[in-house]
Design a protein around this motif. Structure first.
Motif, PDB file in Angstrom:
ATOM      1  N   ASN A 130     -43.494  -7.530 -40.618  1.00  0.00           N
ATOM      2  CA  ASN A 130     -42.679  -8.256 -39.638  1.00  0.00           C
ATOM      3  C   ASN A 130     -42.145  -7.314 -38.566  1.00  0.00           C
ATOM      4  OD1 ASN A 130     -43.037 -10.730 -40.889  1.00  0.00           O
ATOM      5  ND2 ASN A 130     -41.179 -10.550 -42.129  1.00  0.00           N
ATOM      6  N   ALA A 131     -41.628  -6.153 -38.994  1.00  0.00           N
ATOM      7  CA  ALA A 131     -41.116  -5.186 -38.024  1.00  0.00           C
ATOM      8  C   ALA A 131     -42.245  -4.648 -37.155  1.00  0.00           C
ATOM      9  CB  ALA A 131     -40.407  -4.047 -38.745  1.00  0.00           C
ATOM     10  N   ILE A 132     -43.398  -4.370 -37.768  1.00  0.00           N
ATOM     11  CA  ILE A 132     -44.523  -3.839 -36.997  1.00  0.00           C
ATOM     12  C   ILE A 132     -44.964  -4.837 -35.931  1.00  0.00           C
ATOM     13  CG2 ILE A 132     -46.944  -3.131 -37.136  1.00  0.00           C
ATOM     14  CD1 ILE A 132     -46.249  -1.988 -39.941  1.00  0.00           C
ATOM     15  N   ARG A 133     -45.045  -6.114 -36.302  1.00  0.00           N
ATOM     16  CA  ARG A 133     -45.424  -7.137 -35.316  1.00  0.00           C
ATOM     17  C   ARG A 133     -44.406  -7.211 -34.180  1.00  0.00           C
ATOM     18  NH1 ARG A 133     -47.424 -10.215 -39.852  1.00  0.00           N
ATOM     19  NH2 ARG A 133     -45.369 -11.165 -40.120  1.00  0.00           N
ATOM     20  N   LEU A 134     -43.119  -7.100 -34.524  1.00  0.00           N
ATOM     21  CA  LEU A 134     -42.088  -7.119 -33.489  1.00  0.00           C
ATOM     22  C   LEU A 134     -42.265  -5.948 -32.534  1.00  0.00           C
ATOM     23  CD1 LEU A 134     -39.430  -8.010 -32.161  1.00  0.00           C
ATOM     24  CD2 LEU A 134     -38.229  -6.633 -33.879  1.00  0.00           C
ATOM     25  N   TYR A 135     -42.444  -4.744 -33.093  1.00  0.00           N
ATOM     26  CA  TYR A 135     -42.581  -3.567 -32.241  1.00  0.00           C
ATOM     27  C   TYR A 135     -43.831  -3.664 -31.369  1.00  0.00           C
ATOM     28  CZ  TYR A 135     -38.907  -1.553 -35.173  1.00  0.00           C
ATOM     29  OH  TYR A 135     -37.728  -1.318 -35.829  1.00  0.00           O
ATOM     30  N   ALA A 161     -42.134   3.060 -39.217  1.00  0.00           N
ATOM     31  CA  ALA A 161     -41.833   1.891 -40.039  1.00  0.00           C
ATOM     32  C   ALA A 161     -42.680   1.965 -41.296  1.00  0.00           C
ATOM     33  CB  ALA A 161     -42.123   0.592 -39.283  1.00  0.00           C
ATOM     34  N   ALA A 162     -42.212   1.345 -42.356  1.00  0.00           N
ATOM     35  CA  ALA A 162     -43.008   1.257 -43.571  1.00  0.00           C
ATOM     36  C   ALA A 162     -44.237   0.401 -43.301  1.00  0.00           C
ATOM     37  CB  ALA A 162     -42.187   0.653 -44.704  1.00  0.00           C
ATOM     38  N   PHE A 210     -44.890  -1.327 -28.354  1.00  0.00           N
ATOM     39  CA  PHE A 210     -45.221  -0.145 -29.147  1.00  0.00           C
ATOM     40  C   PHE A 210     -46.652  -0.274 -29.662  1.00  0.00           C
ATOM     41  CE2 PHE A 210     -40.640   0.188 -29.242  1.00  0.00           C
ATOM     42  CZ  PHE A 210     -40.406   1.552 -29.249  1.00  0.00           C
ATOM     43  N   THR A 211     -47.330   0.869 -29.775  1.00  0.00           N
ATOM     44  CA  THR A 211     -48.716   0.906 -30.223  1.00  0.00           C
ATOM     45  C   THR A 211     -48.845   1.865 -31.398  1.00  0.00           C
ATOM     46  OG1 THR A 211     -49.467   0.517 -27.955  1.00  0.00           O
ATOM     47  CG2 THR A 211     -51.098   1.361 -29.508  1.00  0.00           C
TER      48      THR A 211
END
Length: 263
Positions: A217-222, A211-212, A227-228
């Motif tokens: 927002n996407a990182i928090r979702l993952y 992810a960029a 996901f780590t």
């Protein structure tokens, strides 16, 4: 030496995290491993067909001979996105750069999604419409050949998508995660990620993704679904030496390689 920033994983499928070096140059590992049947290769450089993926890769990004091979592979003055690269040799130019993150599934709960449909070449026009609207990253007419792509439909319309991209040995990247703006907030992307992960694990691989770095927002979702962060990455759009100057972003795909993954 590992560049890992996560704690030691528990025993089980995720124990492959003890060999993270494969992911340090994931595109090369995929193109010379499980996806070698798709590779176009010249010596120490390889790429996917240009209607499958814009990825190119070097056996050793610090080896000038690999860059010479890449120049011959892509052609004089060509633009190409590269990963696992920090600097470029003389004669090459960096046109764009972007920071990203690589994340691995350490606690992801996979689950089937019976309502999801497998997408194929016949679905590509509709997939491309959703990709153009949501911009999760590059998707080309034959990208579906990289692996399994699942979609969710409502009233016959494709509203969410997720699938597989790079397949270095023992790992499979989850990519093209996107949801139509009118249908966000319903957990559709999460359901598809879990379903794609189920298929990945059934064949013995471990899921990972990119992810960029700016797409918090996407990182928090993952992170919330298991996901780590493994390490931070850099994506470059570079121009090969010589030849006529190819216009930057002439088909939009090079720019798309640096875009955010959106859930």
């Amino acid at each position: 030496m590992s560049t890992s920033v996560y704690p030691a994983p528990p025993a089980g499928p995720e124990s492959r995290l003890t060999e993270p070096h494969v992911l340090d140059n994931a595109a090369w590992a995929a193109l010379t491993g499980p996806q070698a049947h798709l590779a176009e290769r010249h010596g120490r450089a390889a790429r996917f067909p240009t209607d499958v993926s814009p990825f190119t890769a070097l056996a050793d990004p610090t080896d000038a001979r690999a860059w010479d091979d890449l120049a011959l592979l892509v052609g004089p003055g060509a633009l190409t996105p590269v990963t696992a690269v920090r600097t470029v040799p003389d004669g090459w130019e960096i046109e764009q750069s972007g920071e990203g993150v690589q994340m691995v599934a350490t606690a992801l709960r996979d689950a089937p999604a019976p309502e999801a449909v497998r997408l194929g070449l016949a679905d590509v026009p509709e997939i491309l419409e959703l990709i153009a609207l949501t911009r999760p990253g590059p998707f080309l007419p034959r990208t579906v050949e990289l692996g399994t792509y699942l979609g969710l439909r409502e009233d016959g319309r494709l509203i969410a998508l997720a699938g597989e991209r790079l397949r270095p040995p023992g790992w499979t990247e989850i990519s093209a995660v996107c949801t139509h703006p009118d249908h966000r907030g319903r957990g559709l992307a999460t359901r598809l990620v879990r379903a794609v992960a189920r298929g990945i694990r059934e064949r013995g691989d471990t899921p990972f993704l990119h992810a960029a770095a700016s797409n918090t927002n996407a990182i928090r979702l993952y992170e919330s679904i298991g996901f780590t962060l493994r390490h931070r990455t850099r994506f470059l759009l570079v121009r090969a030496p010589g030849g006529p100057v190819e216009p930057l972003g002439h088909d939009g795909q090079e720019r798309a390689e640096l875009r955010e993954e959106k859930a």
